[in-house]
Scaffold this motif. Structure first.
Motif, PDB file in Angstrom:
ATOM      1  N   ASP A  91       0.831  -1.206   0.000  1.00 31.36           N
ATOM      2  CA  ASP A  91       0.000   0.000   0.000  1.00 31.36           C
ATOM      3  C   ASP A  91       0.863   1.253   0.000  1.00 31.36           C
ATOM      4  O   ASP A  91       0.528   2.246  -0.657  1.00 31.36           O
ATOM      5  N   TYR A  92       1.971   1.217   0.716  1.00 29.29           N
ATOM      6  CA  TYR A  92       2.881   2.368   0.724  1.00 29.29           C
ATOM      7  C   TYR A  92       3.369   2.657  -0.694  1.00 29.29           C
ATOM      8  O   TYR A  92       3.374   3.809  -1.143  1.00 29.29           O
ATOM      9  N   LEU A  93       3.761   1.608  -1.406  1.00 31.69           N
ATOM     10  CA  LEU A  93       4.291   1.784  -2.758  1.00 31.69           C
ATOM     11  C   LEU A  93       3.217   2.223  -3.751  1.00 31.69           C
ATOM     12  O   LEU A  93       3.517   2.914  -4.725  1.00 31.69           O
ATOM     13  N   ARG A  94       1.988   1.822  -3.505  1.00 34.02           N
ATOM     14  CA  ARG A  94       0.894   2.150  -4.423  1.00 34.02           C
ATOM     15  C   ARG A  94       0.220   3.481  -4.104  1.00 34.02           C
ATOM     16  O   ARG A  94      -0.739   3.867  -4.764  1.00 34.02           O
ATOM     17  N   GLY A  95       0.689   4.152  -3.063  1.00 39.93           N
ATOM     18  CA  GLY A  95       0.072   5.421  -2.688  1.00 39.93           C
ATOM     19  C   GLY A  95      -1.240   5.261  -1.951  1.00 39.93           C
ATOM     20  O   GLY A  95      -2.041   6.188  -1.872  1.00 39.93           O
ATOM     21  N   ARG A  96      -1.459   4.075  -1.375  1.00 41.18           N
ATOM     22  CA  ARG A  96      -2.669   3.823  -0.598  1.00 41.18           C
ATOM     23  C   ARG A  96      -2.362   3.964   0.890  1.00 41.18           C
ATOM     24  O   ARG A  96      -1.234   3.734   1.306  1.00 41.18           O
ATOM     25  N   PRO A  97      -3.368   4.277   1.707  1.00 43.70           N
ATOM     26  CA  PRO A  97      -3.082   4.613   3.116  1.00 43.70           C
ATOM     27  C   PRO A  97      -2.979   3.432   4.065  1.00 43.70           C
ATOM     28  O   PRO A  97      -2.750   3.644   5.256  1.00 43.70           O
ATOM     29  N   GLY A  98      -3.127   2.194   3.578  1.00 45.04           N
ATOM     30  CA  GLY A  98      -3.196   1.047   4.488  1.00 45.04           C
ATOM     31  C   GLY A  98      -1.857   0.516   4.958  1.00 45.04           C
ATOM     32  O   GLY A  98      -1.581  -0.683   4.840  1.00 45.04           O
ATOM     33  N   TRP A  99      -1.025   1.370   5.520  1.00 46.68           N
ATOM     34  CA  TRP A  99       0.291   0.975   6.038  1.00 46.68           C
ATOM     35  C   TRP A  99       0.521   1.644   7.388  1.00 46.68           C
ATOM     36  O   TRP A  99      -0.120   2.643   7.723  1.00 46.68           O
ATOM     37  N   ALA A 100       1.443   1.073   8.145  1.00 47.95           N
ATOM     38  CA  ALA A 100       1.704   1.595   9.488  1.00 47.95           C
ATOM     39  C   ALA A 100       3.110   1.212   9.938  1.00 47.95           C
ATOM     40  O   ALA A 100       3.653   0.190   9.525  1.00 47.95           O
ATOM     41  N   VAL A 101       3.660   2.029  10.813  1.00 47.00           N
ATOM     42  CA  VAL A 101       4.873   1.679  11.556  1.00 47.00           C
ATOM     43  C   VAL A 101       4.428   0.824  12.740  1.00 47.00           C
ATOM     44  O   VAL A 101       3.529   1.217  13.489  1.00 47.00           O
ATOM     45  N   SER A 102       5.028  -0.357  12.896  1.00 44.93           N
ATOM     46  CA  SER A 102       4.600  -1.291  13.940  1.00 44.93           C
ATOM     47  C   SER A 102       5.755  -1.581  14.889  1.00 44.93           C
ATOM     48  O   SER A 102       6.822  -2.028  14.461  1.00 44.93           O
ATOM     49  N   ILE A 103       5.530  -1.340  16.177  1.00 43.44           N
ATOM     50  CA  ILE A 103       6.548  -1.557  17.207  1.00 43.44           C
ATOM     51  C   ILE A 103       5.916  -2.311  18.373  1.00 43.44           C
ATOM     52  O   ILE A 103       4.879  -1.893  18.904  1.00 43.44           O
ATOM     53  N   ALA A 104       6.554  -3.399  18.782  1.00 48.01           N
ATOM     54  CA  ALA A 104       6.121  -4.113  19.989  1.00 48.01           C
ATOM     55  C   ALA A 104       7.324  -4.354  20.879  1.00 48.01           C
ATOM     56  O   ALA A 104       8.439  -4.573  20.396  1.00 48.01           O
ATOM     57  N   LEU A 105       7.096  -4.321  22.172  1.00 42.13           N
ATOM     58  CA  LEU A 105       8.085  -4.777  23.138  1.00 42.13           C
ATOM     59  C   LEU A 105       7.597  -6.104  23.686  1.00 42.13           C
ATOM     60  O   LEU A 105       6.475  -6.202  24.212  1.00 42.13           O
ATOM     61  N   VAL A 106       8.404  -7.135  23.510  1.00 46.88           N
ATOM     62  CA  VAL A 106       8.063  -8.481  23.961  1.00 46.88           C
ATOM     63  C   VAL A 106       8.904  -8.806  25.193  1.00 46.88           C
ATOM     64  O   VAL A 106      10.122  -8.613  25.195  1.00 46.88           O
ATOM     65  N   ASP A 107       8.257  -9.276  26.242  1.00 46.07           N
ATOM     66  CA  ASP A 107       8.932  -9.627  27.489  1.00 46.07           C
ATOM     67  C   ASP A 107       8.653 -11.103  27.782  1.00 46.07           C
ATOM     68  O   ASP A 107       7.495 -11.500  27.951  1.00 46.07           O
ATOM     69  N   LYS A 108       9.732 -11.901  27.783  1.00 49.57           N
ATOM     70  CA  LYS A 108       9.608 -13.347  28.038  1.00 49.57           C
ATOM     71  C   LYS A 108       8.546 -13.996  27.150  1.00 49.57           C
ATOM     72  O   LYS A 108       7.710 -14.774  27.602  1.00 49.57           O
ATOM     73  N   GLY A 109       8.577 -13.652  25.879  1.00 47.13           N
ATOM     74  CA  GLY A 109       7.716 -14.285  24.889  1.00 47.13           C
ATOM     75  C   GLY A 109       6.324 -13.701  24.746  1.00 47.13           C
ATOM     76  O   GLY A 109       5.525 -14.205  23.954  1.00 47.13           O
ATOM     77  N   ARG A 110       6.045 -12.611  25.466  1.00 51.09           N
ATOM     78  CA  ARG A 110       4.695 -12.043  25.444  1.00 51.09           C
ATOM     79  C   ARG A 110       4.758 -10.548  25.147  1.00 51.09           C
ATOM     80  O   ARG A 110       5.505  -9.813  25.806  1.00 51.09           O
TER      81      ARG A 110
END
Length: 260
Positions: A91-110
């Motif tokens: 979507d980013y390459l096609r000029g469509r809005p369906g993209w996001a920066v995704s960040i997670a912090l995982v602690d002991k597998g969760r």
């Protein structure tokens, strides 16, 4: 967890989102890592920015990202950042809005902290384990659905066996599709293939904190910071239809696993 940490991660994600949207629809380098797997120069620049900023925030945390060569050293870390610098690159390459920066912090597998910054949609999604999930400051709650028939699914098409489901608009970002379940804008999101932890870690926390039932394609709990950083499918649903969704997917999931 220190509540300031979530705010700091959200600000880092916002900076990355501002950088990505500034370059959106401009002339940047793009190529395929493998057939059907696009990437662009912006992915790599955002990845570098996030690794530096998040590394400063928690120097002891490991790192797993779509755009960084994986290292087994992360398996020795209790805490690990799981990142997709641009989830929904198509979507980013096609000029469509369906993209996001995704960040997670995982602690002991969760996953314990998750942020999706979707600047083209003017959306900021945040979640912290035990403290709920929010979009633009509004608390999220999964839809109350008890019948699988009529469930809303973000999809471009549905198979004949799923004719009783209802298609709704589908962003390319799987994280945003899972987030739609968290927001009550979809009732069911399912994949029946091997997928990567960085695609889903933040969104799985969002969905769970909004009251969704979340599992792999067989209904089993998801684990993160695993050696191969993959899980077979993801299933995020309104809790009242999760068992029925698992049962409907069972034969297809078993066939897909057997064909790997």
């Amino acid at each position: 967890m220190n509540k300031d940490l979530l705010a700091e991660v959200a600000e880092i994600a916002a900076d990355a989102g501002r950088f990505a949207i500034k370059l959106w629809n401009t002339d940047f380098r793009r190529w395929e890592k493998a057939p059907g797997n696009p990437v662009c120069a912006v992915d790599l620049e955002v990845d570098g920015m996030l690794r530096y900023r998040l590394g400063e925030l928690l120097p002891d945390a490991g790192w797993l990202s779509e755009e960084t060569i994986d290292s087994a050293a992360r398996l020795d870390a209790d805490r690990i950042w799981v990142v997709d610098p641009i989830d929904g690159t198509r979507d980013y390459l096609r000029g469509r809005p369906g993209w996001a920066v995704s960040i997670a912090l995982v602690d002991k597998g969760r996953p314990v902290l998750g942020v999706l910054d979707a600047p083209a949609r003017e959306e900021v999604w945040v979640a912290e384990a035990g403290n709920g999930a929010f979009r633009n400051g509004e608390r999220l709650r999964v839809a109350a659905r008890s019948e699988l028939a009529g469930a809303r699914v973000p999809a471009d098409q549905l198979s004949k066996v799923d004719h009783d489901l209802v298609m709704v608009a589908k962003p390319n970002s799987i994280a945003l599709r899972i987030a739609m379940v968290a927001a009550g804008e979809a009732d069911l999101l399912a994949t029946i293939r091997w997928g990567n932890e960085w695609d889903i870690a933040a969104a799985v926390l969002l969905a769970g904190e909004a009251g969704a039932a979340v599992s792999d394609a067989f209904g089993r709990p998801l684990a993160f910071n695993t050696p191969d950083a993959q899980a077979f499918g993801v299933l995020a649903t309104a809790p009242g239809i999760h068992a029925a969704a698992v049962e409907r997917l069972r034969e297809r999931a078993e066939a897909a696993v057997g064909g790997r």
